[in-house]
Each structure stands twice: as C-alpha cells, then as structure tokens.
Design a protein around this motif. Structure first.
Motif, PDB file in Angstrom:
ATOM      1  N   GLY A 132       1.412  -0.965   0.053  1.00 45.95           N
ATOM      2  CA  GLY A 132      -0.167  -0.013   0.196  1.00 45.95           C
ATOM      3  C   GLY A 132       0.767   0.743   0.262  1.00 45.95           C
ATOM      4  O   GLY A 132       2.469   0.985  -0.273  1.00 45.95           O
ATOM      5  N   ILE A 133       0.101   2.395   0.199  1.00 38.86           N
ATOM      6  CA  ILE A 133       0.983   3.354   0.468  1.00 38.86           C
ATOM      7  C   ILE A 133       0.530   4.435   1.132  1.00 38.86           C
ATOM      8  O   ILE A 133      -0.381   4.477   1.565  1.00 38.86           O
ATOM      9  N   GLY A 134       1.344   5.417   2.085  1.00 36.22           N
ATOM     10  CA  GLY A 134       1.272   6.155   2.991  1.00 36.22           C
ATOM     11  C   GLY A 134       0.633   7.768   2.985  1.00 36.22           C
ATOM     12  O   GLY A 134       1.082   7.502   1.334  1.00 36.22           O
ATOM     13  N   ASN A 165      -3.151   6.334  11.388  1.00 33.89           N
ATOM     14  CA  ASN A 165      -3.491   4.721  11.927  1.00 33.89           C
ATOM     15  C   ASN A 165      -4.113   5.311  13.007  1.00 33.89           C
ATOM     16  O   ASN A 165      -4.949   3.562  13.660  1.00 33.89           O
TER      17      ASN A 165
HETATM   18  C1  GLP Z   1       0.281   1.936   7.297  1.00 32.21           C
HETATM   19  C2  GLP Z   1       1.992  -0.270   6.439  1.00 32.21           C
HETATM   20  C3  GLP Z   1       1.365   0.170   5.102  1.00 32.21           C
HETATM   21  C4  GLP Z   1       0.601   0.872   4.434  1.00 32.21           C
HETATM   22  C5  GLP Z   1      -0.435   1.907   4.999  1.00 32.21           C
HETATM   23  C6  GLP Z   1      -1.315   2.530   4.094  1.00 32.21           C
HETATM   24  O1  GLP Z   1       0.768   2.218   8.212  1.00 32.21           O
HETATM   25  N1  GLP Z   1       2.377   0.254   7.414  1.00 32.21           N
HETATM   26  O2  GLP Z   1       2.151  -1.181   4.895  1.00 32.21           O
HETATM   27  O3  GLP Z   1       0.412   0.563   3.650  1.00 32.21           O
HETATM   28  O4  GLP Z   1      -0.471   2.143   6.641  1.00 32.21           O
HETATM   29  O5  GLP Z   1      -2.690   1.578   4.353  1.00 32.21           O
HETATM   30  P1  GLP Z   1      -3.849   1.816   4.261  1.00 32.21           P
HETATM   31  O6  GLP Z   1      -3.993   1.204   2.991  1.00 32.21           O
HETATM   32  O7  GLP Z   1      -4.572   1.377   5.594  1.00 32.21           O
HETATM   33  O8  GLP Z   1      -4.237   2.977   4.178  1.00 32.21           O
END
Ligand code: GLP
Length: 259
Positions: A132-134, A165
């Motif tokens: 994914g991407i933050g 998060n």
């Molecule tokens: C988190 C994880 C990542 C993830 C990202 C996006 O902090 N460590 O691996 O890709 O944030 O999360 P989401 O898919 O919930 O937007």
C-alpha cells in the motif's frame, strides 16, 4: 513502473488478486510478500474467493509480511499478525509454519531484524511483494527520510502515520510509536512488486511517487528503480497525475516467425 488506472476499488482488488494468483499457479512454492492496512483487504477477499471457488492452492506457498508494531503480541486485535490471520491465513490452505510476520515482541530487536532479512533470502527471495502507500509516501513503515538501501529495521512512526492509523485504535495514545519494517532495500529485491492505492487521500502521495523525482523523502518513489513494479490505482488516487495511463497491463509482444 507500469501504472494501471481502474474505475474503482473492486477492479483494483480483482486485478491485484489475478496477478498474485498467476504467481502462485506458475510457481506453487512461491514466496509472497504481504501487506496490511485497509487497501489490500479487497485483494485478500478475492484471493479467498479464488481459493474457495477455483481451487487456488496456497499449500506450498510461504509468506513474509512487511511490518509489525513494536510491543503488540499476536493476539492483539491491531497486531499485523492478527490482521493477516483474520483477513487471509485462516481462510486459505497456507501452512502457518511457512508464514512470517516480524515479531513485535522480540527481545533482541536488532538481531531479529537481521534474522528476518536472512530468512527471506533462505526461502529464495520474495516472488511478489504487495504494497500500500502511506499518505506521506511511505511503504511498509519506511517513513520519509529512510535510507534507500535500508534492510529490515526498527523505526519510530511519523506524526502523519500515527494520525492516519489512529482510526484503528481507541485513541491516538494507543497507537504504538515504534514498528519493525522491511527496509526499502529489502522490498526492492522482490522480483515483482504491486503497489495499490485508492481514494483521493492518496492522490498527492501517488503523484509524488509516480511522477516526482526519486527521493528518500518519498519512499514509494524509489520503486522507480525497480524493474517490475505495477502501480494499480483507482481514478481518485490517480486524480493528481499529469500523464494518462493504461487501464490494463500491457501484453508482451509476440514475435512472428517468417515462413
Ligand atoms: C500502514 C502500513 C502500510 C500501509 C499504509 C497504508 O501504516 N504500515 O504498509 O500501506 O499504512 O494503509 P491503508 O491501506 O490503510 O491506507
């Protein structure tokens, strides 16, 4: 980088699952690099459907997850081990002896991180890594400024990541401040990478990663160095891109023989 823009989340998830299933079918003893977060949940749902309805067989596959919060045990409902079990492992026939998630309760964190990298090598390296991407451009928990050739390591979380998060925890104070993560160098060694993103909250990060300069300040931009990365995004996540991209992966040309 190959960039594929799909109309919606469902289409992203189906394409990503199809690409992962192809790897599993072509190489049953494959090593999967897995990710957590909201984004890959639809991909895992589609893989579970393929397992149940089409007999997609995980029995010989192994896996390594990208990251884990420091201090959370497996049973904690926000640990990434718990997430993986809940969203994929318990629904398919993967052998739990062959799955790996960094241990957030490791007593000697640094030697655990070295062991994790060595273990990936021993199992033959990652055949496909899902990312994914933050919102700040991070991949796994490689926050802006992380060394491009970093290996698995511990890290403190960026303020933006903690804020993003918080939705998974009771309050911001319950979000762990540290995590273990594969390094950018570890991720770039995967043979194939797919990065997924949806929603306009990811549009700036995607634009910087795909069309911006390669910089440690946008960890996802380092995927521009990787020879086989596919970025699969919806229209909202693509909304800040300047160029126009394909809607399906390109097919390799087939040579025609002269008679
Ligand atoms: C988190 C994880 C990542 C993830 C990202 C996006 O902090 N460590 O691996 O890709 O944030 O999360 P989401 O898919 O919930 O937007």
């Amino acid at each position: 980088m190959e960039v594929i823009v799909k109309p919606d989340y469902d289409q992203i998830s189906k394409l990503a699952a199809r690409m992962i299933a192809d790897v599993i079918r072509n190489k049953p003893r494959c090593v999967l690099g897995l990710a957590t977060g909201g984004t890959p949940v639809g991909t895992y749902k589609e893989l579970i459907r393929m397992h149940e309805e089409e007999g997609l067989d995980f029995s010989q596959a192994s896996s390594f997850n990208l990251d884990e919060y420091v201090g959370l045990e497996h049973a904690h409902d926000q640990s990434y081990w718990y997430f993986m079990n809940d969203n994929l492992f318990k629904h398919v026939n993967i052998n739990l002896a062959n799955v790996h998630v960094p241990d957030g309760k490791a007593l000697d964190i640094e030697s655990h991180c070295r062991w994790y990298d060595e273990e990936i090598r021993k199992w033959g390296g990652l055949d496909i890594q899902i990312l994914g991407i933050g919102g700040n451009g991070h991949i796994a928990f490689n926050e802006p400024g992380t060394a491009i050739w970093s290996r698995t390591h511990w890290t403190s979380l960026d303020e933006r990541t903690i804020a993003d998060n918080t939705r998974f925890f009771k309050s911001v104070n319950d979000v762990p401040r540290y995590a273990l993560t594969m390094g950018i160098g570890t991720i770039l060694e995967a043979r194939k990478i797919i990065m997924l993103a949806n929603k306009d909250s990811k549009a700036d990060a995607i634009a910087a990663a795909v069309e911006g300069a390669v910089t440690a300040m946008v960890p996802a931009s380092t995927l521009q160095f990787h020879p086989d990365t596919t970025v699969i995004i919806d229209k909202a996540a693509a909304s800040k891109l300047k160029r126009t991209y394909r809607t399906e992966p390109a097919k390799a040309p087939v040579a025609k023989r002269k008679r």
